[in-house]
Design an enzyme around this catalytic site. Structure first.
Site, PDB file in Angstrom:
ATOM      1  N   ASP A 163      39.210  31.856  39.361  1.00 51.58           N
ATOM      2  CA  ASP A 163      38.615  30.458  40.042  1.00 51.58           C
ATOM      3  C   ASP A 163      39.843  30.214  40.942  1.00 51.58           C
ATOM      4  O   ASP A 163      41.026  30.255  40.579  1.00 51.58           O
ATOM      5  CB  ASP A 163      38.271  29.641  39.045  1.00 51.58           C
ATOM      6  CG  ASP A 163      38.896  29.122  37.910  1.00 51.58           C
ATOM      7  OD1 ASP A 163      40.024  29.960  37.227  1.00 51.58           O
ATOM      8  OD2 ASP A 163      39.395  27.956  37.487  1.00 51.58           O
TER       9      ASP A 163
ATOM     10  N   GLU B  82      39.794  28.410  34.673  1.00 51.22           N
ATOM     11  CA  GLU B  82      41.203  28.015  34.460  1.00 51.22           C
ATOM     12  C   GLU B  82      41.481  26.631  35.002  1.00 51.22           C
ATOM     13  O   GLU B  82      42.386  25.838  34.127  1.00 51.22           O
ATOM     14  CB  GLU B  82      42.249  28.853  34.848  1.00 51.22           C
ATOM     15  CG  GLU B  82      43.609  28.802  34.285  1.00 51.22           C
ATOM     16  CD  GLU B  82      44.512  28.127  34.955  1.00 51.22           C
ATOM     17  OE1 GLU B  82      45.471  27.648  34.430  1.00 51.22           O
ATOM     18  OE2 GLU B  82      44.467  27.930  35.985  1.00 51.22           O
TER      19      GLU B  82
HETATM   20 ZN    ZN Z   1      46.427  29.346  38.401  1.00 47.36          ZN
END
Ligand code: ZN
Length: 351
Positions: free
Chosen positions: A71, A125
């Site tokens: 992401d 993340e």
């Molecule tokens: Zn990163």
């Protein structure tokens, strides 16, 4: 969407960047990664949500885990990316499609690596830690992550950053007795009482310990103070929030015990605690990796996902193309040569 994992790694980086994949919207990129990996006979491929894991099973004596998130933070008019003068400009070029491209290329072009390899591509993340795809794998499929040493392909200017420091936030409550400020001697001023906490912080000498050969640098700081209710009332309570960044030779419990000893006599509440991770550079696979990629090895001071591997007892480092200071900026860019260099170094080590 078909990914070409065996062509030019810079072209692959561009393709990965141009698949929109802001946190929460990783399905398309995870599908593309999964189907490209499933086409490779030498890998076993597993999927959980939008996390994809692929691994070799060659019976090698040690296993290295290569991990990266799929992401990005939200787009700011910086997709599709542009390439000028061999520099990639746009969202994800630094954080961290270059690192992902390098890992995918290794997965595809190295059917017989010298260590068994596990590739981990995960979602969520760049958002709250509880949503982390890697955290989910740690909780639900720890066996998928098993290994002797892990490398996170986060941008590190292609130098090795080992381990990470832990972080802890406590709230210290200093009591007082309320009174009218015209008769202040009838009360006890809690804000004045908090002066003793600030004195301890001012006098505190943070440690700079060497852990597995790397020097860390601790910090203990007040980050917020709250107290008082009106301009004519002696405050009966003052709260000081303190953030402790601690080196990975201390566990979370040890860090807490240290603060309780330092602030003995004060009421303390632990509000956040994330232990750090040792760099583990004494492990043979790690030592060999550092020798192969060369350059300066530094301690990672901020908290990163390497700590999630530490939870499983796996030492981990950050190593990836791109300047971490450019991550999340509107003008994120990465020289193509950084990406080629990390790929070449990892291939040389693992080949
Ligand atoms: Zn990163």
């Amino acid at each position: 969407m078909t990914l070409d994992l065996t062509g030019d790694v810079v072209a692959l980086t561009r393709t990965l960047c141009d698949i929109p994949s802001v946190s929460g919207d990783e399905k398309a990129i995870a599908d593309a990664v999964e189907s490209a990996l499933r086409a490779l006979d030498h890998l076993e491929v597993l999927r959980d949500g939008d996390a994809v894991v692929a691994r070799t099973s060659l019976g090698r004596p040690s296993r290295v885990v290569l991990a990266g998130h799929l992401d990005t933070v939200p787009i700011k008019d910086n997709l599709p990316i542009k390439i000028n003068d061999d520099i990639l400009y746009g969202r994800g070029t630094v954080d961290m499609k270059g690192g992902v491209a390098v890992m995918l290329q290794i997965a595809a072009t190295l059917p017989e690596p010298r260590h068994d390899l596990t590739f981990v591509f995960y979602d969520h993340e760049e958002v709250a830690s509880r949503l982390s795809g890697l955290g989910r794998l740690v909780r639900e499929h720890p066996d998928w992550l098993a290994g002797d040493f892990a490398i996170l392909g986060e941008p590190s200017n292609a130098s090795v950053e080992g381990g990470c420091q832990g972080t802890m936030r406590i709230q210290i409550t200093v009591p007082g007795v309320a009174a009218h400020s015209a008769r202040s001697w009838r009360g006890v001023n809690a804000i004045h009482g908090a002066g003793a906490v600030l004195d301890l912080l001012r006098a505190y000498e943070p440690r700079q310990p060497i852990v597995d050969g790397l020097q860390y640098r601790e910090g203990l700081n007040a980050v917020k103070v709250e107290g008082g209710i009106a301009g004519n009332v002696i405050p009966d309570e003052c709260r000081v929030w303190v953030n402790y960044r601690f080196a990975p030779d201390r566990s979370g419990e040890e860090a807490e015990a240290h603060l309780r000893e330092l602030f003995a006599g004060f009421e303390i509440e632990v509000q956040d605690l994330a232990p750090g991770a040792r760099p583990g550079l004494d492990q043979p696979a790690a030592r060999e990796f550092v020798e192969a990629v060369g350059g300066v090895v530094e301690a990672k001071l901020g908290w990163t996902d390497v700590a999630r591997f530490a939870q499983l007892g796996i030492p981990a480092v950050n190593y990836g193309p791109g300047d971490p200071l450019l991550a999340h900026t509107d003008n994120e860019f990465c020289p193509a040569q950084d990406i080629r260099d990390s790929l070449a170094k990892l291939l040389k080590w693992l080949g």
